[in-house]
Scaffold this motif. Structure first.
Motif, PDB file in Angstrom:
ATOM      1  N   ARG A  21       0.861  -1.178   0.000  1.00 21.68           N
ATOM      2  CA  ARG A  21       0.000   0.000   0.000  1.00 21.68           C
ATOM      3  C   ARG A  21       0.896   1.226   0.000  1.00 21.68           C
ATOM      4  NH1 ARG A  21      -2.585   3.290   4.066  1.00 21.68           N
ATOM      5  NH2 ARG A  21      -1.471   2.040   5.598  1.00 21.68           N
ATOM      6  N   ILE A  22       0.766   2.019  -1.051  1.00 25.87           N
ATOM      7  CA  ILE A  22       1.573   3.229  -1.180  1.00 25.87           C
ATOM      8  C   ILE A  22       0.963   4.311  -0.286  1.00 25.87           C
ATOM      9  CG2 ILE A  22       2.402   5.018  -2.747  1.00 25.87           C
ATOM     10  CD1 ILE A  22       2.171   2.890  -4.984  1.00 25.87           C
ATOM     11  N   PRO A  23       1.712   4.769   0.709  1.00 27.70           N
ATOM     12  CA  PRO A  23       1.174   5.800   1.604  1.00 27.70           C
ATOM     13  C   PRO A  23       1.189   7.168   0.908  1.00 27.70           C
ATOM     14  CG  PRO A  23       3.380   5.185   2.281  1.00 27.70           C
ATOM     15  CD  PRO A  23       3.025   4.310   1.132  1.00 27.70           C
ATOM     16  N   LEU A  24       0.013   7.654   0.531  1.00 25.96           N
ATOM     17  CA  LEU A  24      -0.078   8.950  -0.159  1.00 25.96           C
ATOM     18  C   LEU A  24      -0.158  10.112   0.821  1.00 25.96           C
ATOM     19  CD1 LEU A  24      -2.504   7.989  -3.034  1.00 25.96           C
ATOM     20  CD2 LEU A  24      -0.021   8.184  -3.098  1.00 25.96           C
ATOM     21  N   TYR A  25      -0.599   9.822   2.015  1.00 26.07           N
ATOM     22  CA  TYR A  25      -0.669  10.862   3.045  1.00 26.07           C
ATOM     23  C   TYR A  25      -0.468  10.211   4.399  1.00 26.07           C
ATOM     24  CZ  TYR A  25      -5.372   9.032   3.600  1.00 26.07           C
ATOM     25  OH  TYR A  25      -6.454   8.211   3.798  1.00 26.07           O
ATOM     26  N   LYS A  26      -0.079  11.014   5.363  1.00 26.86           N
ATOM     27  CA  LYS A  26       0.125  10.506   6.730  1.00 26.86           C
ATOM     28  C   LYS A  26      -1.074  10.883   7.570  1.00 26.86           C
ATOM     29  CE  LYS A  26       5.038  10.140   7.269  1.00 26.86           C
ATOM     30  NZ  LYS A  26       6.099  10.315   8.246  1.00 26.86           N
ATOM     31  N   LYS A  27      -1.480   9.968   8.418  1.00 25.06           N
ATOM     32  CA  LYS A  27      -2.551  10.264   9.366  1.00 25.06           C
ATOM     33  C   LYS A  27      -1.987  11.123  10.491  1.00 25.06           C
ATOM     34  CE  LYS A  27      -5.585   6.285   8.909  1.00 25.06           C
ATOM     35  NZ  LYS A  27      -6.168   5.151   9.623  1.00 25.06           N
ATOM     36  N   VAL A  28      -2.786  12.059  10.895  1.00 28.18           N
ATOM     37  CA  VAL A  28      -2.408  12.887  12.030  1.00 28.18           C
ATOM     38  C   VAL A  28      -2.902  12.180  13.292  1.00 28.18           C
ATOM     39  CG1 VAL A  28      -2.645  15.129  13.132  1.00 28.18           C
ATOM     40  CG2 VAL A  28      -2.552  14.964  10.639  1.00 28.18           C
ATOM     41  N   LYS A  29      -1.970  11.821  14.161  1.00 28.11           N
ATOM     42  CA  LYS A  29      -2.347  11.141  15.392  1.00 28.11           C
ATOM     43  C   LYS A  29      -2.746  12.164  16.435  1.00 28.11           C
ATOM     44  CE  LYS A  29       0.466   7.098  14.609  1.00 28.11           C
ATOM     45  NZ  LYS A  29       1.460   6.189  15.127  1.00 28.11           N
ATOM     46  N   GLU A  30      -3.853  11.905  17.056  1.00 32.32           N
ATOM     47  CA  GLU A  30      -4.348  12.836  18.068  1.00 32.32           C
ATOM     48  C   GLU A  30      -4.088  12.341  19.462  1.00 32.32           C
ATOM     49  OE1 GLU A  30      -8.393  13.719  17.321  1.00 32.32           O
ATOM     50  OE2 GLU A  30      -8.011  14.212  15.249  1.00 32.32           O
TER      51      GLU A  30
END
Length: 93
Positions: A84-93
């Protein structure tokens, strides 16, 4: 010295060869490393119908299996390796 002659017969063309089958696929997919996955599956196939012209018998149907054992049931398996190509990073809260 004798001469040998070989005769090659012309090939015949068969049109309208069709086959229909139903297929049940069960599988599992797991993440091995970050964004790298391995999937495994098994397939159960049942023949529904096939066309058989005169003087020609289907002995193998691509995607199904051999047909000369006349069981009408086929089995198979498969595996996948995917990334899975990571296109964006999740913002961890």
């Amino acid at each position: 010295m004798p001469r040998h002659f070989y005769c090659v017969s012309k090939g015949k063309s068969f049109d309208g060869l069709t086959a229909v089958w139903a297929e049940l696929i069960l599988g599992i997919k797991a993440e091995l490393f970050n964004n790298l996955y391995l999937g495994l599956n098994v397939q159960l196939k049942m023949s529904v119908t096939e066309t058989v012209p005169n003087n020609f018998e289907n002995i193998y149907i691509p995607g199904f299996h051999k047909t000369y054992d006349s069981s009408g049931i086929g089995v198979g398996y498969g595996y996948t390796i995917s990334y899975r190509i990571p296109l964006y990073k999740k913002v961890k809260e």
